[in-house]
Design a protein around this motif. Structure first.
Motif, PDB file in Angstrom:
ATOM      1  N   PRO B 337     -18.469  28.428  -5.039  1.00 15.69           N
ATOM      2  CA  PRO B 337     -18.179  29.671  -5.754  1.00 15.69           C
ATOM      3  C   PRO B 337     -16.862  29.647  -6.519  1.00 15.69           C
ATOM      4  O   PRO B 337     -16.738  30.321  -7.556  1.00 15.69           O
ATOM      5  CB  PRO B 337     -18.147  30.699  -4.623  1.00 15.69           C
ATOM      6  N   VAL B 338     -15.894  28.864  -6.075  1.00 13.86           N
ATOM      7  CA  VAL B 338     -14.603  28.839  -6.760  1.00 13.86           C
ATOM      8  C   VAL B 338     -14.753  28.428  -8.227  1.00 13.86           C
ATOM      9  O   VAL B 338     -13.925  28.771  -9.061  1.00 13.86           O
ATOM     10  CB  VAL B 338     -13.604  27.897  -6.037  1.00 13.86           C
ATOM     11  N   PHE B 339     -15.851  27.720  -8.541  1.00 14.59           N
ATOM     12  CA  PHE B 339     -16.035  27.285  -9.917  1.00 14.59           C
ATOM     13  C   PHE B 339     -16.223  28.453 -10.880  1.00 14.59           C
ATOM     14  O   PHE B 339     -16.062  28.300 -12.084  1.00 14.59           O
ATOM     15  CB  PHE B 339     -17.218  26.321 -10.022  1.00 14.59           C
ATOM     16  N   PHE B 340     -16.586  29.621 -10.335  1.00 16.33           N
ATOM     17  CA  PHE B 340     -16.739  30.769 -11.228  1.00 16.33           C
ATOM     18  C   PHE B 340     -15.413  31.188 -11.852  1.00 16.33           C
ATOM     19  O   PHE B 340     -15.387  31.870 -12.862  1.00 16.33           O
ATOM     20  CB  PHE B 340     -17.411  31.936 -10.490  1.00 16.33           C
ATOM     21  N   LEU B 341     -14.322  30.746 -11.250  1.00 20.06           N
ATOM     22  CA  LEU B 341     -13.018  31.030 -11.860  1.00 20.06           C
ATOM     23  C   LEU B 341     -12.909  30.406 -13.246  1.00 20.06           C
ATOM     24  O   LEU B 341     -12.081  30.821 -14.055  1.00 20.06           O
ATOM     25  CB  LEU B 341     -11.888  30.517 -10.962  1.00 20.06           C
ATOM     26  N   PHE B 342     -13.727  29.393 -13.538  1.00 19.18           N
ATOM     27  CA  PHE B 342     -13.731  28.791 -14.866  1.00 19.18           C
ATOM     28  C   PHE B 342     -13.997  29.820 -15.965  1.00 19.18           C
ATOM     29  O   PHE B 342     -13.539  29.685 -17.093  1.00 19.18           O
ATOM     30  CB  PHE B 342     -14.813  27.713 -14.956  1.00 19.18           C
ATOM     31  N   ILE B 343     -14.787  30.844 -15.602  1.00 22.13           N
ATOM     32  CA  ILE B 343     -15.165  31.844 -16.612  1.00 22.13           C
ATOM     33  C   ILE B 343     -14.025  32.826 -16.860  1.00 22.13           C
ATOM     34  O   ILE B 343     -13.946  33.446 -17.910  1.00 22.13           O
ATOM     35  CB  ILE B 343     -16.415  32.615 -16.130  1.00 22.13           C
TER      36      ILE B 343
END
Lengths: 491, 491, 491
Positions: B337-343
């Protein structure tokens, strides 16, 4: 110390001749610099004498021969011309040596350390005598042009302070600009002449500086300094340089760009992931300075070209330096004055963009604020910038501050309020203050410590590991090694 | 679970006291959150009692002492004040331990694993008892502020939905914004109070979170949350915050920027090529949020400053994360889920730029479309986001979705057609849906599994390799080690 | 050689049948290409014959079976359909093998070398016979689509030359555009049909190309070629393609973007720091070409979307390639024609941006000048581009030159002076000249050396290390090896 004595100094050990102007070390620096340039003219006019000096000295120590142009071929030709023929096989010998004498990049990284890669590692040996003072020209590094950058940028700054309508409340006279500009021109003439002599007499040493991963960036410095002089041109001297001069000045920068960026991208051992170092900013900032000058002269396409080239490579460099890849072997771990070069590119880019686009809009403010942030980032860590050995290269690290001050003056012209004016003033004062400090340091090192030009060991590393000598075959290796790394095996 | 019981909970094992409101776990979440904040006020008002609790517990297990502020110095001072003097040499002892007690970065990387570096590697031992539940404050991580980000961004989203002329066809009431905003403020007050207690009583634990390469980014969260509250301010409450508040809010963000970006660029072990991780986006996005708020308040220069700083460091971070350097040891291999910080960063940057430039032009669309592409890129891989242990930090990963939805609403205002409106609606629904799911998860973990705040092992790693114990001197090492790494030598 | 003979060629060794048109090798290339496409139509119409050919050949060498679709399942089904049932256990067997038959990325990097990873390392063995010529389709690589890019971009270039008001002084006829376009379409039809047959009959081989770290980028080529055809559409044929066609063409590019950029960022072994290679530019340039076409068709949002996606990923790629990370194992050390792809993205980006923003302003000039600088950077090193084995992929490396020429024509429309016109003309001539040279090379390799389609060893690497074979048990390994994974079980 480095002007008047140069004539005698070259090829002769410093210790033997005390400077006759040692008593004048209290005189003002400006007067000194003028003296230097005046005397330099004399020394240049008597250049014919130089050609003999290295020969005289070479009898003292044959090891310096390897650093001479064509290993002294020119000198021998002159000797020949004068009627002292020398045998040909010596020349071919020395040519062989010369082919070997350029160390590979990895040797520089292995043998040297420190943020400017100018300190010898304990395990290494030099090809020149460590205990003696070398010929002056061998000790005169390309980074001396940093001084021209430092003084030249001060000339620009004081021109901006004098002419900016925003700063008119300070009533700064254009005379300061004129004086600084003349000093800068004088220093440049001196440094350029001396380095030209180095090119002529010690071309091998110049080549070794060119192959040095940090020093190579300083080869941009003379051209950037010229651009500074053109931008900081005092209105008393002339209104503007002719456009053709811009093309002449940008030609060497474009050539170096093609050469060095090509090495980064395409080339084997000098790839960016290996050599990235804050001094690379010198290789980028020239594009922005050229862009700024071009736009000031009313050119359109050329400035955008250099701006675009600078932007692309600055982005790459910025990311690479910020990442601090573990492979960046030339990137020091500690803070060092060289980090101030980080401020240079965005400061100048902002001024250049403002000129190109005709206004200090958002496009100019973005690099401006990036420069300000980086400046703050270094300023809050100012305590870490201590304990480093002074070097002439530090002069080069002052011009970003002048650049930031100039950018702030331009910013204050657009956003004319108390804060921006105060900031412009503060940054100008800091910049001039730092340059003054550096001037004092330089004078101290020149006249008191007599260590302004220490042996430039960065160019004298051997091109083979010195480890092998510790092995058993030491005795057999002596004769083989003696030709190019003439150091004693006795350790 | 974490509001009403907190008073008793701190320093006492969870297992011993069943929550009295265990039966109310079916009640609506909003009511709960209100209860929490109401009860929290009570618990804060009785804060004087807290000061004693750690002392009571410390008699149970001396190991917690190392995490107390000044190793419990404050507490002892209070004891002293009350007439129970303690010997001074104990204090100096504990200070020695404390100096040791901060593990180096490499220890975090060696001892921990997982995308949030919160799981202990098999070979490692903790300095706190693994089998017991630790004092509540020790288990209360800085990532709890993620909840404020999640709820705060929902308040912003529903304000945008209610006020945007494009979405007016949905007739969304501003009351939702008001309710969400109040909840967000409530959650924030609660979390901030608890964390403040942690700062007061367990400053060593806070320091260990600050040195944790992932956690440090969450120290931006409280300030970003405050910015969210200012942006999502319900019109019922006030029209706008005063401009001075912006400066107050941005001061800590600027300080953290200077600190953390400096570490990336200048610092030894915390350099970007080592610590780069999607959670670093939190360290960048604050600049854009601040920029957006500032521009909304009518400021000019400040917002551009933070936009520029954000842009420069976002570029560096984006490239570094995309490259997935093998040295990025804190970067997980699997999707998380931390990858959503990319947005987050491009979404907010687009809204901020639209505010700064006054229109949603090409400059705003470029980051907007980048955000959309990254969103799609994650959405098509949604199946990979499973199988991870729930953590409170996930709340922080929902705000980028709200950010993307808000950006789409702004986009739809400019490009007003069916597609853009449908997209805005869809993204809003997804965002709110995900937050609801997370709310359910949180309630489940709080009241059913009673595992909302598991032992925070990330802060309890020993600062030495546990390997050495396998050596011969095992027996002699026991007594020395027992003070801070209380693990069995028998392995 | 590859058109008329294809029908017979597939599955049969080249050596056995001399081309009947060997004498016509002096005929013009254009005529040949027309012949090829005409005959191809015939060969495609007789496609039913193909279905049998692989079967005939498979009796010769069972090793080819592994590369057939479902390991020849389709073929067997056809056989079944025709009344020759085959046992089921063979199928399940072959499925097992097939699951094994895709080598991991590391195998590609270990087993292959060269800038295009198409040369076998000395230590490696192939799963297909090295001494025989393989079936034609197995030797037909995806990089053949490069030819379509090369010819298609020439069609675009000559359309621009004919229609640009700036170049009107040359009176170039639109007929050249028409002829080139027709040839391009013909070549594309031929290549696409053949590759479609490969997909049908040798799907395993296609998968192996898809997993090849360099080849995968060529999967963008067919779609980019179609975009070229749409942009270079001769006015004789039609004014413009319908907007819907743009969406159809961009769908596969978007899918590939999502897939491949996702692999870069999120994925384990195919992360960018490992696979970065100039051929990745193919994966980025499609976005800009699509953006250009979309803007030409009058679309607004779609083009900006693809421009933004391209920009973000181009930045990442540019920095990564410039850095030359030591982990970029697929990045060759020497200069190679593939480096010309560096020019592609900025050239097309500049044209696309000019279309999007409606003018060739500063925003378009920045990428334009970056392209020009990169072009110069390669041009001055032209001597290094020699000594490489010719490959069909080189065609793909010509389109950037056409792109640069087109960008210069657009630039000359804005900055209409002698220099810009001369540059536009020079670049156009260079571009066409290089394509002509390449055409001659291709014809030579096709008809004289008969080596246009050598065995495509890149797809035939074994998926296990062959190291063990160098050991003593070599003799025993022979029989086991023959199938496809020639490693010893006894180890």
């Amino acid at each position: 110390m480095f002007g008047d004595n140069a004539v005698i100094d070259i090829g002769i050990n410093d210790q033997q001749n005390l400077p006759e102007n040692g008593d004048s070390s209290n005189a003002t620096a400006i007067k000194h610099l003028r003296n230097f340039s005046r005397r330099m003219c004399a020394s240049v006019s008597s250049a014919s004498r130089f050609s003999m000096l290295p020969r005289f000295e070479s009898s003292n120590d044959a090891r310096y021969d390897n650093f001479k142009t064509w290993s002294g071929k020119l000198e021998r030709q002159i000797s020949n011309f004068r009627g002292n023929p020398i045998e040909l096989n010596t020349i071919s010998d020395s040519q062989e040596t010369e082919a070997e004498s350029l160390p590979a990049l990895d040797r520089y990284l292995d043998a040297l350390e420190g943020p400017e890669l100018d300190t010898l590692r304990a395990s290494e040996k030099l090809v020149l005598p460590e205990d003696k003072t070398w010929p002056f020209l061998l000790r005169f590094p390309i980074s001396s042009f940093g001084m021209c950058l430092g003084v030249g940028s001060q000339a620009m700054l004081w021109k901006a302070l004098a002419l900016s309508p925003t700063m008119s409340f300070m009533n700064i006279s254009l005379t300061i600009n004129l004086v600084l500009w003349c000093i800068a021109i004088g220093v440049f003439s001196l440094v350029a002449s001396l380095y030209l002599l180095k090119v002529i007499f010690y071309f091998e040493a110049v080549k070794r500086e060119y192959y040095h991963p940090v020093r190579i960036n300083f080869f941009f410095a003379p051209w950037i300094a010229c651009l500074f002089f053109a931008i900081g041109l005092p209105p008393h001297v002339g209104k503007n340089i002719p456009q053709i001069a811009w093309y002449v000045l940008m030609a060497p920068i474009l050539s170096l760009d093609l050469k060095i960026y090509g090495q980064w991208m395409l080339g084997g051992e000098r790839k960016l992931s290996k050599v990235a170092n804050p001094s690379n900013h010198l290789a980028v900032v020239g594009n922005f300075v050229g862009s700024l000058l071009g736009a000031s002269l009313g050119l359109k396409e050329g400035p955008i070209f250099f701006f675009a080239v600078g932007l692309a490579h600055y982005s790459v460099l910025f990311v690479t330096l910020y990442q601090r890849l573990p492979t960046n072997e030339t990137l020091t771990k500690e803070l060092h004055p060289v980090f101030f070069l980080f401020i240079a590119a965005p400061s100048v880019a902002c001024t250049a963009w403002a000129k190109i686009s005709g206004e200090f809009g958002i496009g100019a403010r973005i690099p401006y604020f990036i420069a300000m942030f980086l400046y703050s980032s270094l300023a809050v860590r100012v305590n870490f910038f201590r304990g480093f050995r002074f070097s002439l290269a530090w002069w080069a690290y002052t011009f970003p501050m002048a650049g930031a001050a100039i950018a702030t003056i331009r910013y204050a012209e657009q956003v004319n309020n108390l804060n921006s004016k105060a900031l412009a003033l503060t940054l100008s004062i800091i910049s001039t203050f730092i340059v003054s400090i550096l001037l004092i340091y330089t004078i101290l090192h020149a006249f008191v410590f007599k260590s302004l030009f220490p042996n430039d060991i960065a160019i004298a590393i051997s091109h083979k590991k010195s480890k092998s000598k510790t092995k058993l075959q030491r005795s057999t290796s002596i004769d083989l090694e003696s030709c190019e790394s003439p150091v004693k095996p006795a350790q």
